[in-house]
Design a protein around this motif. Structure first.
Motif, PDB file in Angstrom:
ATOM      1  N   ASP A 231       0.826  -1.351  -0.238  1.00  0.00           N
ATOM      2  CA  ASP A 231      -0.283  -0.240  -0.024  1.00  0.00           C
ATOM      3  C   ASP A 231       0.578   1.442   0.390  1.00  0.00           C
ATOM      4  N   LEU A 232       0.516   2.503  -0.881  1.00  0.00           N
ATOM      5  CA  LEU A 232       1.141   3.406  -1.205  1.00  0.00           C
ATOM      6  C   LEU A 232       0.037   4.129  -0.209  1.00  0.00           C
ATOM      7  N   GLY A 233       1.148   5.291   0.581  1.00  0.00           N
ATOM      8  CA  GLY A 233       0.220   6.788   1.351  1.00  0.00           C
ATOM      9  C   GLY A 233       1.307   7.204   1.896  1.00  0.00           C
ATOM     10  N   PRO A 234       0.476   8.609   2.124  1.00  0.00           N
ATOM     11  CA  PRO A 234       1.581   9.602   2.630  1.00  0.00           C
ATOM     12  C   PRO A 234       2.917   9.316   3.118  1.00  0.00           C
ATOM     13  N   GLY A 235       3.187   8.650   3.729  1.00  0.00           N
ATOM     14  CA  GLY A 235       4.202   7.883   4.033  1.00  0.00           C
ATOM     15  C   GLY A 235       4.728   7.129   3.232  1.00  0.00           C
ATOM     16  N   THR A 236       4.806   6.386   2.254  1.00  0.00           N
ATOM     17  CA  THR A 236       5.737   6.193   0.923  1.00  0.00           C
ATOM     18  C   THR A 236       6.754   6.885   0.712  1.00  0.00           C
ATOM     19  N   THR A 237       8.165   6.511   0.304  1.00  0.00           N
ATOM     20  CA  THR A 237       9.237   7.376   0.534  1.00  0.00           C
ATOM     21  C   THR A 237       9.757   7.046  -0.893  1.00  0.00           C
ATOM     22  N   LEU A 238      10.062   7.972  -1.378  1.00  0.00           N
ATOM     23  CA  LEU A 238      11.353   7.011  -3.068  1.00  0.00           C
ATOM     24  C   LEU A 238      12.524   7.553  -3.016  1.00  0.00           C
ATOM     25  N   ASP A 239      13.552   6.043  -3.107  1.00  0.00           N
ATOM     26  CA  ASP A 239      15.231   6.298  -2.636  1.00  0.00           C
ATOM     27  C   ASP A 239      15.253   6.101  -4.196  1.00  0.00           C
ATOM     28  N   ALA A 240      15.937   7.552  -4.933  1.00  0.00           N
ATOM     29  CA  ALA A 240      16.544   7.736  -6.163  1.00  0.00           C
ATOM     30  C   ALA A 240      18.225   7.148  -5.650  1.00  0.00           C
ATOM     31  N   GLY A 241      18.749   6.164  -6.161  1.00  0.00           N
ATOM     32  CA  GLY A 241      20.539   5.843  -6.862  1.00  0.00           C
ATOM     33  C   GLY A 241      20.908   6.616  -7.380  1.00  0.00           C
ATOM     34  N   PRO A 242      22.188   6.899  -7.371  1.00  0.00           N
ATOM     35  CA  PRO A 242      22.855   7.379  -8.567  1.00  0.00           C
ATOM     36  C   PRO A 242      22.505   7.278  -9.929  1.00  0.00           C
ATOM     37  N   GLY A 243      22.121   7.885 -10.861  1.00  0.00           N
ATOM     38  CA  GLY A 243      22.287   7.703 -12.479  1.00  0.00           C
ATOM     39  C   GLY A 243      20.224   7.294 -12.125  1.00  0.00           C
TER      40      GLY A 243
ATOM     41  N   LEU B 256       0.445  12.022  -3.186  1.00  0.00           N
ATOM     42  CA  LEU B 256       1.123  11.721  -2.747  1.00  0.00           C
ATOM     43  C   LEU B 256       3.117  12.614  -2.798  1.00  0.00           C
ATOM     44  N   PRO B 257       3.421  12.916  -1.944  1.00  0.00           N
ATOM     45  CA  PRO B 257       4.907  13.651  -2.455  1.00  0.00           C
ATOM     46  C   PRO B 257       6.076  12.744  -2.561  1.00  0.00           C
ATOM     47  N   LEU B 258       6.271  11.925  -2.228  1.00  0.00           N
ATOM     48  CA  LEU B 258       7.462  11.181  -2.357  1.00  0.00           C
ATOM     49  C   LEU B 258       8.350  11.670  -2.089  1.00  0.00           C
ATOM     50  N   PRO B 259       9.097  11.860  -0.976  1.00  0.00           N
ATOM     51  CA  PRO B 259       9.827  12.240  -1.034  1.00  0.00           C
ATOM     52  C   PRO B 259      11.376  11.306  -0.094  1.00  0.00           C
ATOM     53  N   PRO B 260      11.951  11.848  -0.372  1.00  0.00           N
ATOM     54  CA  PRO B 260      13.620  10.842   0.289  1.00  0.00           C
ATOM     55  C   PRO B 260      13.556   9.990   1.999  1.00  0.00           C
ATOM     56  N   PRO B 261      13.704   8.536   1.423  1.00  0.00           N
ATOM     57  CA  PRO B 261      13.817   8.238   3.106  1.00  0.00           C
ATOM     58  C   PRO B 261      14.969   8.929   3.751  1.00  0.00           C
ATOM     59  N   PRO B 262      13.999   8.634   5.506  1.00  0.00           N
ATOM     60  CA  PRO B 262      15.164   9.746   6.031  1.00  0.00           C
ATOM     61  C   PRO B 262      16.520   8.688   6.396  1.00  0.00           C
ATOM     62  N   ALA B 263      17.694   9.220   6.521  1.00  0.00           N
ATOM     63  CA  ALA B 263      19.129   8.893   5.979  1.00  0.00           C
ATOM     64  C   ALA B 263      19.354   7.110   6.801  1.00  0.00           C
ATOM     65  N   GLY B 264      19.619   6.045   6.603  1.00  0.00           N
ATOM     66  CA  GLY B 264      20.148   4.818   6.566  1.00  0.00           C
ATOM     67  C   GLY B 264      18.207   4.162   6.943  1.00  0.00           C
ATOM     68  N   THR B 265      17.401   4.783   6.012  1.00  0.00           N
ATOM     69  CA  THR B 265      16.188   4.198   6.255  1.00  0.00           C
ATOM     70  C   THR B 265      16.327   3.854   4.327  1.00  0.00           C
ATOM     71  N   PRO B 266      15.333   2.389   4.373  1.00  0.00           N
ATOM     72  CA  PRO B 266      15.130   2.324   3.200  1.00  0.00           C
ATOM     73  C   PRO B 266      13.802   2.613   2.834  1.00  0.00           C
ATOM     74  N   GLY B 267      14.133   3.482   1.389  1.00  0.00           N
ATOM     75  CA  GLY B 267      12.364   3.634   0.606  1.00  0.00           C
ATOM     76  C   GLY B 267      11.102   2.327   0.779  1.00  0.00           C
ATOM     77  N   THR B 268      10.418   3.207  -0.118  1.00  0.00           N
ATOM     78  CA  THR B 268       9.178   2.202   0.247  1.00  0.00           C
ATOM     79  C   THR B 268       9.929   1.917  -1.728  1.00  0.00           C
ATOM     80  N   ILE B 269       9.592   2.429  -2.410  1.00  0.00           N
ATOM     81  CA  ILE B 269       9.951   3.122  -3.416  1.00  0.00           C
ATOM     82  C   ILE B 269      11.369   3.022  -3.862  1.00  0.00           C
ATOM     83  N   THR B 270      12.463   1.517  -4.510  1.00  0.00           N
ATOM     84  CA  THR B 270      13.839   2.391  -4.533  1.00  0.00           C
ATOM     85  C   THR B 270      14.068   2.355  -6.231  1.00  0.00           C
ATOM     86  N   LEU B 271      15.154   3.027  -6.076  1.00  0.00           N
ATOM     87  CA  LEU B 271      15.316   3.103  -7.733  1.00  0.00           C
ATOM     88  C   LEU B 271      16.807   2.764  -7.990  1.00  0.00           C
ATOM     89  N   ARG B 272      17.068   1.787  -8.881  1.00  0.00           N
ATOM     90  CA  ARG B 272      18.748   1.683  -8.730  1.00  0.00           C
ATOM     91  C   ARG B 272      18.795   1.105 -10.551  1.00  0.00           C
TER      92      ARG B 272
END
Length: 543
Positions: free
Chosen positions: A20-32, A50-66
């Motif tokens: 489920d995606l919601g207000p707390g969903t984060t988006l972690d974009a790796g280099p490139g 949904l704003p899809l902000p980056p996750p706090p440092a050291g925590t995984p994102g709900t959505i990750t791009l690599r």
């Protein structure tokens, strides 16, 4: 999961779960992957709220791009792997930045039709099924020609079509910028090209057979900054914009602006207007040194705007009657030591092939550039059936297959009397779905020169974006699958399965505001009673 185009592999996980995606969903974009992150926040973020902000440092994102070297090695730069699971959330891994972006398009489809809207609807929730999707395209050139010369399309329409191409994982927009009926690109050295050449006094409604005219002046053009914006917008979506400047035929708009470009010893070029009707036109460029320098200067400015590897120079439908009658042209043929007018056209094409190669670009032209000898280094857009593409591939030249009998989207979609401006043979959604870009009689080595295919949207009879939508969709969705997916032979393709997936995809097109042709035929306001076309009975020839 009703994905279009169909992926190489797609599996729902047996657990039947969802993320489920919601207000707390984060988006972690790796280099490139930063470009895809921007796109997700601007489009999916806008649709979902949904704003899809980056996750706090050291925590995984709900959505990750690599970027993933393993995906790159196995599937190439446009390949991608999407996994949705309780353990990893939503992970999009691409062989390159393009692969990550196409994976994000897959995720958008999995979210449902409302993910294609521009603002969130009340009461919606967002979830993705636990699944795995692995995919890569069949061809590197998955193109669409948009003819903005016959009927000008404002910049916002072009940008919208970039988004529509990207939503279908199509990656080349071929802009047909010049023709007899209009010149659509600003050239600062030659301002009359747009002051005069971008405007015509009236427009034929329908084809030559029609007695109807729209008596309003028609025109428009793109500034160089407009085109830079389009190019940049497309590049962010991994779509390459290939410009076309048509020579030596289809050039009356340029001659109307600069009469010295025409064959002034056989026709009063100063009296030629921008053409108001359609069809093959006898008024072609004079192949003089002055004309060659003129178009070199035009292309100099064009190359500053368009970074694409390929530049299209047309080369099609060039009647040679004026060249035969012109003493100036006959003297030119002798001066260059050529045999005839066909060799003169070949010389013209070869000149610009060499000129573009010297600037790190490649020439591509319609299959008439084969006449009089194939220009060295040139690629061919094979439109008069497959024969030109086969000849070019056997000679070791790259080919984009766009046979009119298969993928010209101005051709009528059924034999019903209510089809708007019925042209040529019927090409249904199923017909386009059974298009095969690579002919059976090419060897594996020759077939490797078929770098892709292209659907062409010629706009003589499409005078609005609504008309373009009707003719392009849903057939463009079928075309997208033929150039992306690794489908079986045309005769055994699962059209019923495709049609079932289209029942979901129509909802996405609705959300995008695309006025496609409904499966049951045109709606009342999509018809054009009284505007005759040129219907041809029977199946189209495959040449």
């Amino acid at each position: 999961m009703d994905l279009i185009p169909a992926p190489v592999e797609a599996h729902r996980h047996a657990d039947g779960g969802h993320v489920d995606l919601g207000p707390g969903t984060t988006l972690d974009a790796g280099p490139g992957t930063e470009g895809t992150a921007r796109w997700l926040r601007a489009t999916v973020g806008a649709a979902t709220g949904l704003p899809l902000p980056p996750p706090p440092a050291g925590t995984p994102g709900t959505i990750t791009l690599r970027l993933d070297p393993d995906v790159a090695e196995r599937l190439g730069a446009e390949g991608h792997r999407v996994t949705v699971s309780a353990a990893d959330g939503v992970r999009i891994a691409g062989g390159g930045a393009a692969g990550v972006f196409w994976g994000a398009q897959t995720v958008r489809q999995l979210l449902g039709a409302d993910a294609f809207r521009r603002a969130p609807l009340p009461g919606r929730s967002w979830r993705l099924p636990h699944c795995s999707v692995e995919d890569a395209p069949r061809f590197g050139w998955r193109g669409v020609l948009l003819d903005v010369a016959r009927h000008f399309m404002p910049k916002d329409v072009v940008l919208r079509y970039v988004d529509l191409l990207a939503a279908h994982k199509l990656n080349v927009l071929h802009l047909h910028l010049t023709d007899d009926q209009g010149w659509r690109v600003e050239i600062r050295r030659y301002p009359r090209l747009t002051e005069v050449g971008a405007w015509r006094t009236r427009t034929k409604v329908g084809l030559r057979e029609s007695p109807l005219w729209d008596e309003r002046p028609h025109g428009g053009y793109y500034t160089q900054d407009d085109l830079r914006e389009i190019v940049a917008y497309a590049a962010e979506r991994h779509v390459t914009v290939v410009p076309e400047i048509d020579v030596p035929g289809h050039s009356q708009a340029a001659i109307a602006a600069y009469p010295e470009l025409g064959n002034a010893d056989v026709v009063d070029t100063g009296a030629l207007p921008v053409l108001t009707g359609w069809g093959i036109n006898p008024n072609v460029l004079a192949p003089t040194e002055a004309t060659v320098r003129f178009y070199e200067n035009v292309l100099d400015e064009l190359l500053e705007v368009f970074p694409s590897e390929f530049v299209h120079i047309g080369g099609d439908e060039c009647p040679k009657d004026q060249w035969c009658a012109s003493a100036t042209v006959q003297a030119r043929i002798k001066e260059l030591g050529l045999r005839d007018e066909d060799e003169l056209q070949s010389w013209f094409v070869r000149h610009f092939d060499t000129w573009l190669s010297g600037r790190g670009r490649r020439l591509i032209g319609w299959d008439e550039i084969l006449e009089g000898g194939l220009a060295e280094g040139a690629a061919v857009s094979s439109w008069r059936g497959y024969a030109g593409g086969i000849a070019a591939a056997r000679a070791g030249h790259d080919v984009v297959m766009c046979p009119e009998s298969q993928v010209y989207l101005d051709w009528r979609q059924s034999d019903g009397e209510d089809e708007p401006v019925p042209i040529a043979h019927v090409r249904t959604l199923e017909d386009v779905y059974r298009f095969e870009p690579v002919p059976d009689d090419l060897t594996a080595e020759e077939a490797a020169h078929v770098i892709g295919a292209q659907a062409n949207i010629w706009t003589e009879t499409m005078d609005s974006v609504r008309a373009v939508d009707y003719m392009a969709f849903p057939r463009l969705a079928a075309f997208a699958e033929t150039v992306w997916s690794r489908l079986p032979a045309p005769a055994v393709r699962d059209h019923e399965g495709f049609a079932a997936r289209m029942s979901t995809h129509y909802g996405r097109l609705d959300a995008l505001g695309v006025e496609y042709r409904p499966p049951g035929g045109p709606l009342p306001w999509q018809r054009r009673p009284g505007v005759i076309g040129r219907p041809i009975e029977g199946p189209p020839p495959i040449v």
